[in-house]
Motif scaffolding. Structure first.
Motif, short mmCIF file in Angstrom:
data_model
loop_
_atom_site.label_atom_id
_atom_site.label_comp_id
_atom_site.label_asym_id
_atom_site.label_seq_id
_atom_site.Cartn_x
_atom_site.Cartn_y
_atom_site.Cartn_z
N VAL A 150 43.11 -28.12 69.16
CA VAL A 150 41.76 -28.00 69.69
C VAL A 150 41.78 -26.99 70.83
O VAL A 150 42.49 -27.18 71.83
CB VAL A 150 41.21 -29.35 70.19
CG1 VAL A 150 39.74 -29.21 70.57
CG2 VAL A 150 41.38 -30.43 69.13
N VAL A 151 41.03 -25.91 70.68
CA VAL A 151 40.96 -24.84 71.67
C VAL A 151 39.75 -25.08 72.56
O VAL A 151 38.63 -25.24 72.06
CB VAL A 151 40.87 -23.47 70.98
CG1 VAL A 151 40.55 -22.37 71.99
CG2 VAL A 151 42.16 -23.16 70.23
N PHE A 152 39.97 -25.08 73.88
CA PHE A 152 38.89 -25.22 74.85
C PHE A 152 38.75 -23.90 75.61
O PHE A 152 39.65 -23.50 76.35
CB PHE A 152 39.19 -26.34 75.85
CG PHE A 152 39.20 -27.72 75.25
CD1 PHE A 152 38.11 -28.56 75.40
CD2 PHE A 152 40.30 -28.18 74.52
CE1 PHE A 152 38.11 -29.84 74.84
CE2 PHE A 152 40.32 -29.45 73.97
CZ PHE A 152 39.22 -30.28 74.13
N GLU A 153 37.64 -23.23 75.42
CA GLU A 153 37.37 -21.96 76.09
C GLU A 153 35.98 -22.00 76.69
O GLU A 153 35.17 -22.88 76.39
CB GLU A 153 37.49 -20.79 75.11
CG GLU A 153 38.90 -20.50 74.63
CD GLU A 153 39.77 -19.83 75.69
OE1 GLU A 153 39.21 -19.37 76.73
OE2 GLU A 153 40.99 -19.76 75.49
N PHE A 179 32.52 -23.62 75.85
CA PHE A 179 31.66 -24.34 76.77
C PHE A 179 30.75 -23.35 77.49
O PHE A 179 31.22 -22.48 78.23
CB PHE A 179 32.50 -25.15 77.77
CG PHE A 179 33.10 -26.39 77.16
CD1 PHE A 179 32.60 -27.65 77.49
CD2 PHE A 179 34.13 -26.31 76.25
CE1 PHE A 179 33.12 -28.80 76.92
CE2 PHE A 179 34.67 -27.44 75.68
CZ PHE A 179 34.17 -28.69 76.01
N SER A 180 29.46 -23.47 77.23
CA SER A 180 28.46 -22.52 77.70
C SER A 180 27.72 -23.06 78.92
O SER A 180 27.24 -24.20 78.90
CB SER A 180 27.46 -22.23 76.57
OG SER A 180 26.39 -21.45 77.03
N VAL A 181 27.63 -22.26 79.96
CA VAL A 181 26.96 -22.66 81.19
C VAL A 181 26.23 -21.46 81.77
O VAL A 181 26.66 -20.31 81.60
CB VAL A 181 27.97 -23.24 82.20
CG1 VAL A 181 28.90 -22.17 82.74
CG2 VAL A 181 27.29 -23.99 83.33
N SER A 182 25.11 -21.68 82.44
CA SER A 182 24.33 -20.59 83.02
C SER A 182 24.99 -20.10 84.31
O SER A 182 25.82 -20.78 84.91
CB SER A 182 22.91 -21.05 83.32
OG SER A 182 22.91 -22.02 84.35
N ASP A 183 24.59 -18.91 84.74
CA ASP A 183 25.16 -18.36 85.97
C ASP A 183 24.79 -19.21 87.18
O ASP A 183 25.62 -19.42 88.08
CB ASP A 183 24.72 -16.91 86.17
CG ASP A 183 23.21 -16.73 86.10
OD1 ASP A 183 22.50 -17.69 85.72
OD2 ASP A 183 22.74 -15.63 86.42
N LYS A 224 40.16 -34.04 79.78
CA LYS A 224 40.57 -35.30 80.41
C LYS A 224 40.00 -36.49 79.66
O LYS A 224 40.69 -37.49 79.43
CB LYS A 224 40.10 -35.31 81.87
CG LYS A 224 40.46 -36.57 82.63
CD LYS A 224 39.99 -36.48 84.07
CE LYS A 224 40.30 -37.77 84.84
NZ LYS A 224 39.84 -37.68 86.26
N ARG A 225 38.73 -36.41 79.26
CA ARG A 225 38.11 -37.54 78.55
C ARG A 225 38.65 -37.67 77.13
O ARG A 225 38.77 -38.77 76.62
CB ARG A 225 36.59 -37.38 78.52
CG ARG A 225 35.89 -37.97 79.73
CD ARG A 225 36.23 -37.23 81.00
NE ARG A 225 35.60 -37.78 82.19
CZ ARG A 225 35.65 -37.16 83.38
NH1 ARG A 225 36.28 -35.99 83.51
NH2 ARG A 225 35.09 -37.72 84.44
N GLY A 237 33.35 -26.85 82.55
CA GLY A 237 33.61 -28.25 82.24
C GLY A 237 34.69 -28.48 81.20
O GLY A 237 34.80 -29.59 80.67
N LYS A 238 35.51 -27.47 80.92
CA LYS A 238 36.58 -27.63 79.93
C LYS A 238 37.58 -28.70 80.35
O LYS A 238 37.96 -29.56 79.56
CB LYS A 238 37.31 -26.30 79.72
CG LYS A 238 36.42 -25.16 79.26
CD LYS A 238 37.19 -23.88 79.11
CE LYS A 238 37.73 -23.36 80.43
NZ LYS A 238 36.65 -22.98 81.39
#
Length: 288
Positions: A57-60, A165-169, A72-73, A66-67
């Motif tokens: 599982v790749v977390f980018e 993981f997508s997040v706004s500026d 952790k969860r 919040g990766k």
């Protein structure tokens, strides 16, 4: 459209309005569902272990997206002998002379193992590209070779799941400021992380280029909207569980054996050993 034929989403758009931000998931609802999903992860782990499956599982995603919290969860109740978290440091001088994927290959799972990659070979498509740590030729070669590399993994039976993981500026900046003021999380910030604030558009272009070349039918990207960390964790774990064809594995019944009668063993005096000071007793004294 992506190469996999899916409609492209537009993660990481700057200046999102408040209307586009999802309502935060209530804590109790979040905790109840998270615990239920973590129980399913334990079931999935047992299936992976007994079936000999291999799962990567790749977390980018953006810095502070919040990766780490999601990883952790996912791993909280899993057996560390089955599920490993891999977060590699910067490559050594020797590793820089190797085939780019070489240092990641040695961490891939054997039969019955799960590997969670806290960042991955996609460093080349993000920070290395934006910060100039790789040449144009190395970058072009990466975009060409990665779909082939990932297809080979999948053809060999590795289950590969990739999450962005997508997040706004604005939300990223808010989280950065929170880390600056929190001594327990200050270590999460580095000068490299802070560069992502001033280079937002460069990272956006790099991410778009990466998606165009590596969002393939064999190894598609799954975007996790991460403005609300609780929603992001729940959504990501639920999707992972739905994508892995695990079945319930009946655990062997165990019985606690009867303790045998003592046969004359006597414990040595406590003063023969160095004991840890009773810090808890100090707390109790101060409490009264």
């Amino acid at each position: 459209m992506s190469k996999s034929g899916k409609k492209k989403s537009h993660p990481d758009r700057p200046g999102d309005s408040d209307d586009s931000v999802p309502k935060r998931l209530p804590r109790q609802l979040y905790e109840d569902e998270l615990f239920r999903l973590q129980g399913q992860l334990v079931e999935m782990q047992e299936w992976v272990r007994t079936s000999g499956a291999r799962l990567v599982v790749v977390f980018e995603g953006r810095d502070a997206a919040g990766k780490g919290g999601a990883i952790k969860r996912v791993s909280e109740y899993l057996n560390p002998r089955v599920c490993r978290i891999v977060a590699l440091p910067a490559p050594t001088e020797r590793q820089r002379t190797q085939w780019y994927y070489q240092r990641y290959i040695e961490h891939l799972p054997a039969a019955g193992e799960i590997v969670l990659l806290d960042r991955s070979w996609y460093n080349r498509a993000g920070v290395e590209r934006v910060m100039g740590f790789c040449s144009d030729d190395e970058y072009s070669r990466f975009l060409h070779q990665t779909p082939v590399f990932e297809k080979l993994l999948v053809e060999d039976g590795v289950m590969l799941r990739k999450y962005w993981f997508s997040v706004s500026d604005g939300e990223q900046e808010r989280r950065f400021r929170g880390r600056l003021d929190d001594p327990m999380r200050r270590w999460k910030l580095s000068p490299m992380d802070l560069q992502s604030v001033t280079r937002w558009e460069e990272y956006s272009r790099a991410k778009d280029e990466m998606f165009f070349h590596t969002d393939t039918a064999a190894a598609p990207w799954s975007v996790v909207e991460a403005e609300d960390k609780r929603r992001a964790r729940i959504n990501m774990i639920a999707h992972l569980l739905s994508s892995v064809p695990f079945v319930h594995v009946e655990a062997p019944k165990l019985a606690l054996p009867a303790r045998p009668a003592q046969r004359g063993y006597q414990r040595p005096p406590r003063d023969m050993f160095t004991s840890v000071p009773d810090h808890a007793a100090t707390l109790l004294q101060h409490a009264h």
